[in-house]
Design a protein around this motif. Sequence first.
Motif, PDB file in Angstrom:
ATOM      1  N   ARG A   1      64.129  57.768  21.750  1.00  0.00           N
ATOM      2  CA  ARG A   1      64.140  58.677  20.806  1.00  0.00           C
ATOM      3  C   ARG A   1      63.245  59.017  19.958  1.00  0.00           C
ATOM      4  N   ARG A   2      62.443  58.128  19.576  1.00  0.00           N
ATOM      5  CA  ARG A   2      61.359  58.285  18.441  1.00  0.00           C
ATOM      6  C   ARG A   2      60.060  59.011  19.195  1.00  0.00           C
ATOM      7  N   ILE A   3      60.127  58.916  20.499  1.00  0.00           N
ATOM      8  CA  ILE A   3      58.882  59.060  21.210  1.00  0.00           C
ATOM      9  C   ILE A   3      58.932  60.279  22.025  1.00  0.00           C
ATOM     10  N   ILE A   4      60.153  60.800  22.586  1.00  0.00           N
ATOM     11  CA  ILE A   4      60.396  61.594  23.952  1.00  0.00           C
ATOM     12  C   ILE A   4      59.866  62.954  23.506  1.00  0.00           C
ATOM     13  N   GLN A   5      59.867  63.514  22.206  1.00  0.00           N
ATOM     14  CA  GLN A   5      59.153  64.721  21.816  1.00  0.00           C
ATOM     15  C   GLN A   5      57.894  64.802  21.749  1.00  0.00           C
ATOM     16  N   ASN A   6      57.143  63.767  21.934  1.00  0.00           N
ATOM     17  CA  ASN A   6      55.626  63.723  21.612  1.00  0.00           C
ATOM     18  C   ASN A   6      54.848  63.578  23.253  1.00  0.00           C
ATOM     19  N   PRO A   7      54.105  64.718  23.363  1.00  0.00           N
ATOM     20  CA  PRO A   7      53.527  64.772  24.691  1.00  0.00           C
ATOM     21  C   PRO A   7      52.430  63.678  24.967  1.00  0.00           C
ATOM     22  N   GLN A   8      51.917  62.945  23.806  1.00  0.00           N
ATOM     23  CA  GLN A   8      51.064  61.956  23.950  1.00  0.00           C
ATOM     24  C   GLN A   8      51.434  60.672  24.461  1.00  0.00           C
ATOM     25  N   HIS A   9      52.691  60.348  24.489  1.00  0.00           N
ATOM     26  CA  HIS A   9      53.342  58.947  24.802  1.00  0.00           C
ATOM     27  C   HIS A   9      53.873  58.999  26.466  1.00  0.00           C
ATOM     28  N   SER A  10      54.194  57.889  27.039  1.00  0.00           N
ATOM     29  CA  SER A  10      54.766  57.728  28.130  1.00  0.00           C
ATOM     30  C   SER A  10      55.926  56.850  28.306  1.00  0.00           C
ATOM     31  N   ILE A  11      56.649  57.197  29.044  1.00  0.00           N
ATOM     32  CA  ILE A  11      58.033  56.275  29.625  1.00  0.00           C
ATOM     33  C   ILE A  11      57.824  55.913  30.956  1.00  0.00           C
ATOM     34  N   PHE A  12      57.781  54.641  31.249  1.00  0.00           N
ATOM     35  CA  PHE A  12      57.684  54.202  32.709  1.00  0.00           C
ATOM     36  C   PHE A  12      59.045  53.783  33.134  1.00  0.00           C
ATOM     37  N   PHE A  13      59.607  54.142  34.196  1.00  0.00           N
ATOM     38  CA  PHE A  13      61.013  53.524  34.896  1.00  0.00           C
ATOM     39  C   PHE A  13      60.606  52.856  36.011  1.00  0.00           C
ATOM     40  N   VAL A  14      61.187  51.511  35.924  1.00  0.00           N
ATOM     41  CA  VAL A  14      60.828  50.480  36.784  1.00  0.00           C
ATOM     42  C   VAL A  14      61.800  49.784  37.623  1.00  0.00           C
ATOM     43  N   GLY A  15      63.139  50.383  37.588  1.00  0.00           N
ATOM     44  CA  GLY A  15      64.172  49.962  38.390  1.00  0.00           C
ATOM     45  C   GLY A  15      65.572  50.624  38.456  1.00  0.00           C
ATOM     46  N   TYR A  16      66.436  50.019  38.798  1.00  0.00           N
ATOM     47  CA  TYR A  16      67.738  50.766  38.992  1.00  0.00           C
ATOM     48  C   TYR A  16      68.068  51.206  37.566  1.00  0.00           C
ATOM     49  N   ALA A  17      68.831  52.513  37.601  1.00  0.00           N
ATOM     50  CA  ALA A  17      69.623  52.836  36.489  1.00  0.00           C
ATOM     51  C   ALA A  17      70.757  53.874  37.120  1.00  0.00           C
ATOM     52  N   ASN A  18      71.817  53.571  36.747  1.00  0.00           N
ATOM     53  CA  ASN A  18      73.133  54.400  37.087  1.00  0.00           C
ATOM     54  C   ASN A  18      72.828  56.104  36.528  1.00  0.00           C
ATOM     55  N   PRO A  19      72.761  56.987  37.331  1.00  0.00           N
ATOM     56  CA  PRO A  19      72.300  58.529  37.256  1.00  0.00           C
ATOM     57  C   PRO A  19      73.285  58.911  36.134  1.00  0.00           C
TER      58      PRO A  19
END
Length: 458
Positions: free
Chosen positions: A346-364
């Motif tokens: 929640r601290r970074i998702i509004q900032n276009p500079q940063h990244s989130i990498f998903f690497v495994g299973y997540a319930n939809p």
Amino acid sequence: MKFTNLTRRTEIGANSYYLEIGRHRLLLDCGMHPKNTGEDALPDFKAIADREIKAIVISHAHQDHIGTLPLAMRRFPGARVFMTETTAEVGSVLLHNSVNVMTRQREEIGEPSYPLFTHRETDRASERWHWCPLRQQISIAGERTPRREKDALTFEFFEAGHVLGSSGVMLRADRQTVFYTGDVNFDDQTIMEAAVFPERKIDVLIIECTRGDHAKPQGWTRASEERRVADALGAAFERDACVLIPVFALGKTQEILGMLYKFRRQRLLPEFPIYIGGLSSKFTDIYDRRAHTTRRQLPRLRLMRDVAPFILNDETVRDTPVRGGRVYVLSSGMMIPKTLSNVFARRIIQNPQHSIFFVGYANPESPAGLLRDAGRAGEVALDPDKPPQRICSNIEQFQFSAHATRETLVAYSKRVSPKKILLVHGDPPAIEWMRATLSHELPAAEVIAPTPGVELDL
Ligand SMILES: [Zn+2]
Ligand SMILES: [Zn+2]
């Protein structure tokens, strides 16, 4: 032989199965739903309320397999509990953490039944667990050299290659064999080595189906996928981004740390600071302590010493400065509200500079699933108590499942050619693909998708 699926829905949730072989009644796993709360987070123990359970067998220490064990031990006080020694060590840490989470949730979500068990009850419960060595038959009385009684029941644990301590369990009774895979991986991961499962004919196979709805991507190899992560990290560092990788505290955290270690050693990337959470660091310590006594890759690697991650907690994750060039490997993997990965995202998702990498299973339907599927420029409410946010950060996906591909699940089923196959631990499309495929590939076998709460006579 009788079988009841105690998981409330056809899903990966509070996984638990009732099995009756001859005069023996037992439970395979006692999970807690990772996302639901209250009664809805528990297995449907009411379906077997009048039965006297003699044994509880735990495959591994993920929440969805061990999370309600103290509760089950209270309900079935005569049951002996069996698991590997490593699962016992990891499981005790996980359950104590769960007491803390439930105690906090009691206020946050107004769930008066929480915590469902206490630290003291967890300690007392874990003192009663029987540690089982691998590949050795153990009787239901807990003896390592079982007497050859006619209707005796024995367990034998086999390495499942999923996370530290994970196992599949062979049950023998009445001249019949039942094999429960638990969560399994038939391929090597970065740290874990592939499962070593029995290869001889099995009468009844209870098999997990997590990845049943996805074909193995064309041309996918772990090495090329690792390289893709290294490249993506390099690109993120170049634009001075930080990278959040949401992970399960047990398993995926250590796999990612192992991968980051390899990147440094191969000089693919320069030195960079890595952050993990307190619970993850406890599990990582256990991976390190048991490195010499478990089958694994990189046996000399000590993650806490050689990767030396910094530790964040519930407070520091809110105010640690967000700086480019840092990697935050935080749990929970599904980004459940109030967990480190959720708060940090929640601290970074509004900032276009940063990244989130998903690497495994997540319930939809989990926050991680919602964020992943909404993608950049979408909107997401990661915490229902907070307003939704526009997603401006960079979202990338990588495939590092700790679960077997559906192709290897089918291949294993064919090698042990069971008379009956019970499909568990999968969302409905995954179970349906496995049912259709196995029915076609093994026409002599009876392939069953057990309806939750309904007793099957096998
Ligand atoms: Zn698992
Ligand atoms: Zn599982």
